[in-house]
Scaffold this motif. Structure first.
Motif, mmCIF file in Angstrom:
data_model
loop_
_atom_site.group_PDB
_atom_site.id
_atom_site.type_symbol
_atom_site.label_atom_id
_atom_site.label_comp_id
_atom_site.label_asym_id
_atom_site.label_seq_id
_atom_site.Cartn_x
_atom_site.Cartn_y
_atom_site.Cartn_z
ATOM 1 N N MET A 90 0.836 -1.213 0.000
ATOM 2 C CA MET A 90 0.000 0.000 0.000
ATOM 3 C C MET A 90 0.864 1.253 0.000
ATOM 4 S SD MET A 90 -3.020 -0.369 -0.709
ATOM 5 C CE MET A 90 -3.235 1.391 -0.790
ATOM 6 N N LYS A 211 3.727 -10.509 -0.965
ATOM 7 C CA LYS A 211 3.101 -11.706 -1.561
ATOM 8 C C LYS A 211 4.165 -12.598 -2.209
ATOM 9 C CE LYS A 211 -0.447 -9.392 -0.120
ATOM 10 N NZ LYS A 211 -1.229 -8.501 -0.949
ATOM 11 N N THR A 220 6.582 -7.671 5.280
ATOM 12 C CA THR A 220 5.693 -6.745 4.578
ATOM 13 C C THR A 220 6.585 -5.770 3.816
ATOM 14 O OG1 THR A 220 4.056 -6.931 6.327
ATOM 15 C CG2 THR A 220 3.865 -5.027 4.902
HETATM 16 C C1 LIG Z 1 -1.732 -7.176 -0.755
HETATM 17 C C2 LIG Z 1 -1.928 -6.282 -1.907
HETATM 18 C C3 LIG Z 1 -1.637 -4.916 -1.827
HETATM 19 C C4 LIG Z 1 -1.181 -4.273 -0.543
HETATM 20 O O1 LIG Z 1 0.037 -4.790 -0.130
HETATM 21 P P1 LIG Z 1 0.543 -4.751 1.409
HETATM 22 O O2 LIG Z 1 1.916 -5.288 1.310
HETATM 23 O O3 LIG Z 1 -0.406 -5.609 2.191
HETATM 24 O O4 LIG Z 1 0.466 -3.330 1.833
HETATM 25 C C5 LIG Z 1 -1.793 -4.140 -2.952
HETATM 26 N N1 LIG Z 1 -2.249 -4.668 -4.110
HETATM 27 C C6 LIG Z 1 -2.552 -5.975 -4.227
HETATM 28 C C7 LIG Z 1 -3.056 -6.498 -5.514
HETATM 29 C C8 LIG Z 1 -2.404 -6.833 -3.132
HETATM 30 O O5 LIG Z 1 -2.719 -8.126 -3.239
#
Ligand SMILES: *Cc1c(COP(=O)(O)O)cnc(C)c1O
Length: 395
Positions: A90, A211, A220
């Motif tokens: 984010m 992710k 994170t």
């Molecule tokens: C998880 C996610 C985010 C935000 O990422 P964080 O690391 O949780 O702040 C933004 N865009 C997509 C598509 C996501 O899956």
């Protein structure tokens, strides 16, 4: 048609060697530089450190050797020339948009985005005088029609949560370029192994490195990739907004990325196998997965993606209670949000968004009460299927 390959070294080699620096000592693993500040040798050097943008050895909020090293590898993976790391996905999205937009600017974005991005576009940016038009991402025509004389930026995200709808990146980025509009693509759901938006015409790519890039559900982080000019403009706001990634987490991210390609390739294969089997399972009404011929944009998926990722959205025949029943019976899938990591996760979509979206807003976003979102990990796909079968079966 095959999606364009990553520029430069072959991906597997790039992931092991793309960040090696000539000044490395004899250690094979990269060092961590936890230092918040860096010593100047003399007064002239201090002045030079203080005045050069994105200096990697001045003050860690401005730059840091561990962050720079990890950023360089991510930039190469996405076929970009420069990258900036942030404390979360984010932070990557908000720093990019705040860094590039001003009051009076107009943005074209999608009706479906990651929740935080939707809130940023729908609530926060309008408070600062930015206007946003939301369009159906599956219609190139709607993007075209939404462009106004003061449109500055297009925010794109593909595949999108939770229905895995796609945006035609080549077509929409070409429209943006023709109109003098910057295109930003959130490539989190695809990963750089499966899709490279810059090769398809995008100006900037953002990632939640939490992710696939990190890949172990233990950090994170976020990343922004693009041309040196755009990244420097965004950096100018990043140092004020302050979402700096900690050097320890940048190092852990680099460590996770060594196995990115092997992880994603295995996950692609397992998820496709599971999606196919789920389509035939009793009790399952619908399976949303770009790799299935039943996906309404399967042809586009094959054109712009090399693989289809971990996330499968599974629509049960029953509603909310049935989804709760299945969730409580899953044993190998861990009940948790997030995606793209080594452990398989499952989340009940309607429960996930109940606090933030009304029932109508949920239906508009394609979130049916019986929708379960799976993120396939690295367990044996046969064991994962056995788990899904026993959880979904009616006794
Ligand atoms: C998880 C996610 C985010 C935000 O990422 P964080 O690391 O949780 O702040 C933004 N865009 C997509 C598509 C996501 O899956």
């Amino acid at each position: 048609m095959k999606a364009p390959a990553i520029v430069g070294k072959r991906t597997d080699t790039l992931l092991q060697h793309g960040d090696r620096l000539p000044e490395d000592d004899s250690s094979v693993a990269p060092p961590i530089h936890p230092s918040a500040t860096f010593r100047a040798g003399d007064a002239q050097q201090f002045a030079q450190m203080a005045s050069r943008p994105m200096h990697a050895r001045y003050y860690t909020r401005y730059g840091n050797p561990t962050l720079e090293r990890t950023a360089q590898l991510i930039a190469q993976l996405e076929g970009g020339e420069a990258a900036l790391l942030t404390a979360s996905g984010m932070s990557a999205v908000s720093t990019t948009l705040i860094g590039l937009l001003s009051a009076g600017d107009h943005v074209v974005a999608q009706t479906s985005h990651y929740m935080g991005t939707s809130k940023l576009l729908g609530e926060l940016l309008p408070r600062f005088g930015v206007r946003v038009t939301l369009v159906d991402q599956t219609s190139v025509q709607q993007f075209n029609d939404a462009i106004e004389p003061n449109t500055r930026l297009m925010m794109l995200e593909t595949p999108v949560n939770p229905t895995l709808a796609l945006t035609d990146l080549a077509a929409v980025c070409a429209l943006a370029r023709k109109g003098g509009v910057l295109s930003v693509v959130d490539n989190t759901f695809a990963s750089p192994i499966n899709q490279n938006p810059i090769a398809l015409g995008a100006d900037l790519v953002v990632h939640s490195a939490t992710k696939y890039l990190g890949g172990h559900h233990d950090l994170t982080a976020g990343a922004i990739i693009g041309s040196p000019g755009l990244i420097e403009r965004i950096w100018d706001s990043a140092i004020v907004l302050g979402g700096t990634l900690a050097p320890h987490d940048a190092w852990l991210l680099l460590r996770g990325m060594r196995t990115l390609a092997v992880r994603v390739e295995r996950i692609n294969a397992s998820a496709l196998r599971i999606a196919r089997a789920l389509e035939k399972m009793r009790g399952v009404a619908r399976v949303h997965y770009p790799g299935l011929p039943s996906h309404p944009q399967h042809a586009l998926a094959r054109q712009q993606m090399r693989g289809f990722g971990a996330v499968i959205a599974l629509q049960l025949e029953g509603g909310y209670r049935e989804a709760e029943r299945v969730m409580s019976r899953l044993k190998l899938f861990t009940q948790a949000v997030s995606l793209g990591g080594v452990e398989s996760l499952a989340a009940h979509a309607a429960a996930m968004w109940a606090g933030t979206l009304s029932d109508e807003a949920m239906r508009a976003a394609g979130i049916e009460p019986g929708l379960i979102r799976l993120s396939v990990g690295l367990e044996d796909s046969r064991d994962l299927l056995t788990d899904l079968r026993q959880a979904i079966a009616l006794h």
